[in-house]
Motif scaffolding. Structure first.
Motif, PDB file in Angstrom:
ATOM      1  N   THR A 135      62.015 105.506 128.953  1.00  0.00           N
ATOM      2  CA  THR A 135      62.269 106.483 130.014  1.00  0.00           C
ATOM      3  C   THR A 135      61.747 105.987 131.359  1.00  0.00           C
ATOM      4  OG1 THR A 135      62.208 108.344 128.466  1.00  0.00           O
ATOM      5  CG2 THR A 135      61.808 108.838 130.795  1.00  0.00           C
ATOM      6  N   PHE A 136      60.484 105.568 131.387  1.00  0.00           N
ATOM      7  CA  PHE A 136      59.904 105.132 132.655  1.00  0.00           C
ATOM      8  C   PHE A 136      60.469 103.773 133.082  1.00  0.00           C
ATOM      9  CE2 PHE A 136      57.037 108.548 131.704  1.00  0.00           C
ATOM     10  CZ  PHE A 136      56.699 109.043 132.954  1.00  0.00           C
ATOM     11  N   GLY A 137      60.827 102.951 132.115  1.00  0.00           N
ATOM     12  CA  GLY A 137      61.481 101.692 132.454  1.00  0.00           C
ATOM     13  C   GLY A 137      62.804 101.939 133.166  1.00  0.00           C
ATOM     14  N   TYR A 138      63.578 102.902 132.664  1.00  0.00           N
ATOM     15  CA  TYR A 138      64.842 103.254 133.311  1.00  0.00           C
ATOM     16  C   TYR A 138      64.594 103.804 134.705  1.00  0.00           C
ATOM     17  CZ  TYR A 138      69.188 105.678 134.401  1.00  0.00           C
ATOM     18  OH  TYR A 138      70.325 106.105 135.031  1.00  0.00           O
ATOM     19  N   VAL A 184      58.354 116.628 138.977  1.00  0.00           N
ATOM     20  CA  VAL A 184      59.195 115.454 138.715  1.00  0.00           C
ATOM     21  C   VAL A 184      58.955 114.925 137.307  1.00  0.00           C
ATOM     22  CG1 VAL A 184      59.664 113.075 139.420  1.00  0.00           C
ATOM     23  CG2 VAL A 184      59.346 114.852 141.161  1.00  0.00           C
ATOM     24  N   HIS A 185      57.680 114.887 136.908  1.00  0.00           N
ATOM     25  CA  HIS A 185      57.324 114.435 135.563  1.00  0.00           C
ATOM     26  C   HIS A 185      57.893 115.384 134.505  1.00  0.00           C
ATOM     27  CE1 HIS A 185      53.838 112.320 133.185  1.00  0.00           C
ATOM     28  NE2 HIS A 185      54.994 112.261 132.553  1.00  0.00           N
ATOM     29  N   GLN A 186      57.893 116.677 134.809  1.00  0.00           N
ATOM     30  CA  GLN A 186      58.431 117.660 133.870  1.00  0.00           C
ATOM     31  C   GLN A 186      59.915 117.418 133.600  1.00  0.00           C
ATOM     32  OE1 GLN A 186      57.435 121.496 135.613  1.00  0.00           O
ATOM     33  NE2 GLN A 186      55.314 120.838 135.873  1.00  0.00           N
ATOM     34  N   PHE A 187      60.663 117.037 134.620  1.00  0.00           N
ATOM     35  CA  PHE A 187      62.072 116.715 134.408  1.00  0.00           C
ATOM     36  C   PHE A 187      62.232 115.437 133.590  1.00  0.00           C
ATOM     37  CE2 PHE A 187      63.221 119.813 137.656  1.00  0.00           C
ATOM     38  CZ  PHE A 187      64.467 120.242 137.227  1.00  0.00           C
ATOM     39  N   LEU A 188      61.357 114.459 133.804  1.00  0.00           N
ATOM     40  CA  LEU A 188      61.455 113.179 133.097  1.00  0.00           C
ATOM     41  C   LEU A 188      61.129 113.288 131.617  1.00  0.00           C
ATOM     42  CD1 LEU A 188      59.828 110.414 135.361  1.00  0.00           C
ATOM     43  CD2 LEU A 188      62.085 110.325 134.288  1.00  0.00           C
ATOM     44  N   ASP A 189      60.198 114.154 131.274  1.00  0.00           N
ATOM     45  CA  ASP A 189      59.633 114.189 129.924  1.00  0.00           C
ATOM     46  C   ASP A 189      60.481 115.060 128.995  1.00  0.00           C
ATOM     47  OD1 ASP A 189      57.696 115.135 127.722  1.00  0.00           O
ATOM     48  OD2 ASP A 189      56.540 113.578 128.733  1.00  0.00           O
ATOM     49  N   SER A 190      60.826 114.533 127.855  1.00  0.00           N
ATOM     50  CA  SER A 190      61.709 115.255 126.927  1.00  0.00           C
ATOM     51  C   SER A 190      61.007 116.401 126.218  1.00  0.00           C
ATOM     52  CB  SER A 190      62.271 114.290 125.874  1.00  0.00           C
ATOM     53  OG  SER A 190      61.235 113.742 125.074  1.00  0.00           O
ATOM     54  N   ILE A 210      68.186 110.063 128.935  1.00  0.00           N
ATOM     55  CA  ILE A 210      67.194 109.534 129.876  1.00  0.00           C
ATOM     56  C   ILE A 210      67.751 109.559 131.296  1.00  0.00           C
ATOM     57  CG2 ILE A 210      65.991 107.436 130.592  1.00  0.00           C
ATOM     58  CD1 ILE A 210      65.587 106.817 127.627  1.00  0.00           C
ATOM     59  N   ALA A 211      68.997 109.172 131.464  1.00  0.00           N
ATOM     60  CA  ALA A 211      69.599 109.166 132.797  1.00  0.00           C
ATOM     61  C   ALA A 211      69.628 110.565 133.402  1.00  0.00           C
ATOM     62  CB  ALA A 211      71.009 108.588 132.734  1.00  0.00           C
ATOM     63  N   ASN A 212      69.919 111.561 132.586  1.00  0.00           N
ATOM     64  CA  ASN A 212      69.948 112.939 133.089  1.00  0.00           C
ATOM     65  C   ASN A 212      68.541 113.429 133.442  1.00  0.00           C
ATOM     66  OD1 ASN A 212      72.684 112.985 132.741  1.00  0.00           O
ATOM     67  ND2 ASN A 212      72.696 114.485 131.076  1.00  0.00           N
ATOM     68  N   ARG A 213      67.566 113.083 132.609  1.00  0.00           N
ATOM     69  CA  ARG A 213      66.195 113.519 132.892  1.00  0.00           C
ATOM     70  C   ARG A 213      65.617 112.807 134.122  1.00  0.00           C
ATOM     71  NH1 ARG A 213      63.201 111.700 128.835  1.00  0.00           N
ATOM     72  NH2 ARG A 213      64.767 111.120 127.285  1.00  0.00           N
ATOM     73  N   ALA A 214      66.083 111.608 134.371  1.00  0.00           N
ATOM     74  CA  ALA A 214      65.602 110.845 135.532  1.00  0.00           C
ATOM     75  C   ALA A 214      66.278 111.285 136.821  1.00  0.00           C
ATOM     76  CB  ALA A 214      65.836 109.354 135.310  1.00  0.00           C
TER      77      ALA A 214
END
Length: 384
Positions: free
Chosen positions: A254-257, A189-195, A208-212
């Protein structure tokens, strides 16, 4: 008895339908003791039952949702009927002691290894959001101690979401009170979030929305099975473990979103890790993590869920944060390892005087039940 300083930590708290007797929670702790086949055993049962006598809430060690080539041999799984039956014995024991237990469901993503027996059993490649190798890591149980490999970018991430949903179904059958999505420490999950680990150009990457999206959809799958008030998520915005970490401004955005959107789903809680040096490895001569105050940065974003924290808290500091309304509960890790009666000790004013044996923390490749118990279920309780 407990001091007035500690008292806020010992107060009860409502988590969805669950009335937790205190806010001294047990964090997920990988211990490498499900010998030999990823099925929880009688030693695991004893370990959880010991701690259930006083913990307000227990989160299991990371539970693999499909066979994966983990750096952590003998980690338990939740994909077979045998595993479900074994976990049912543990959840029954925890409930008998008056506590509650959530399964932390875990997919390693790119930090698996194709030569590990579990990955061979799975019959699929090592998957990640993108074909980017994580730096660092050693598979010490494999010949030559290899590091991470270049993953195969997953064509259709919904295949992986299906695994999370099935794991939740299995967790419910096993009697768990809920599930925690492992969204921390550089795993899937973190791998998807992190650019830096997600360079996709489709709807699963880029913005950010796509990565989240992957993590949010995973939460929706878990809610589908358990209901929103029995689902939590663990996040580590400051950690650089497993070669993740963005610039601090991007990290907070990112994490705020993600937290804001996940909170709209009505989940039960966030377990947000604080920044610690232990989770901030040096890679290519530079610290990989992102130092910032995660409680201050994200705590105010939760409008529905409970905001819990983790990593490096002392009981006194945790009680003060609860009293001041900064957090609503705290997960402890190493203190629970060497003090199976941690919450009871705090309640009765007993010292936390069991030194932790770091040589047995993650275990070896144990051949006997007696060896499995060492540094696991043999820490003494206080005299009461």
């Amino acid at each position: 008895m407990a001091s007035a300083e500690i008292a806020p930590l010992l107060s009860s708290v409502q988590l969805g339908p669950l009335a937790l007797r205190n806010r001294v929670f047990m964090s997920a702790l990988t211990r490498n003791r499900s010998v030999p086949t990823n099925v929880p055993n009688d030693v695991n049962l004893e370990y959880y039952q010991q701690r259930a006598k006083s913990a307000g809430l227990i989160i299991t060690e990371g539970v693999l949702i499909t066979p994966q080539g983990s750096e952590w041999p003998h980690a338990p799984g939740l994909w077979s009927k045998e595993q479900v039956s074994a976990w049912k014995k543990i959840t029954d024991a925890v409930h008998k002691e008056g506590s509650f237990i959530f399964a932390q469901i875990w997919h390693l993503g790119r930090v698996s290894h194709p030569d590990a027996p579990e990955q061979k059993l799975a019959g699929v490649p090592v998957y990640g959001p993108s074909a980017i190798t994580a730096r660092g890591g050693k598979f010490r149980f494999l010949p030559g101690h290899p590091g991470y490999v270049t993953p195969t970018a997953i064509d259709d991430p919904t295949v992986l979401l299906d695994l999370f949903e099935q794991a939740a179904v299995n967790a419910k059958e096993a009697g768990f009170d809920g599930v925690e999505l492992h969204g921390a420490n550089g795993y899937l999950v973190h791998q998807f979030l992190d650019s830096t680990s997600n360079l996709r150009t489709d709807s699963w990457g880029g913005s950010i929305a796509n990565r989240a999206k992957f993590g949010l959809l995973a939460l929706e799958r878990l809610i589908k099975v358990f209901g929103k008030d029995r689902v939590g998520v663990k996040l580590s915005p400051g950690a650089g473990y497993n070669d993740v970490g963005m610039p601090v401004e991007e990290t907070i955005e990112t994490f705020g979103y993600f937290i804001t959107e996940a909170d709209k789903l009505g989940i039960a809680y966030f377990d947000v890790m604080r920044y610690t040096d232990m989770m901030n490895p040096t890679i290519d001569g530079k610290k990989r993590g992102v130092p910032h105050d995660t409680v201050a940065a994200y705590g105010h974003l939760t409008k529905n869920a409970k905001f819990f924290s983790n990593a490096g808290w002392s009981p006194e500091e945790a009680a003060s944060a609860v009293k001041d309304g900064k957090v609503e509960g705290v997960f402890f890790g190493t203190l629970w390892i060497s003090h199976p009666d941690l919450a009871k000790r705090l309640e009765h004013g007993k010292p936390l005087d069991n030194p932790i044996d770091f040589t047995t923390l993650y275990g070896k490749y144990y051949a006997s039940e007696e060896a499995q118990k060492k540094g696991y279920v043999d820490y003494p309780e206080a005299q009461y």
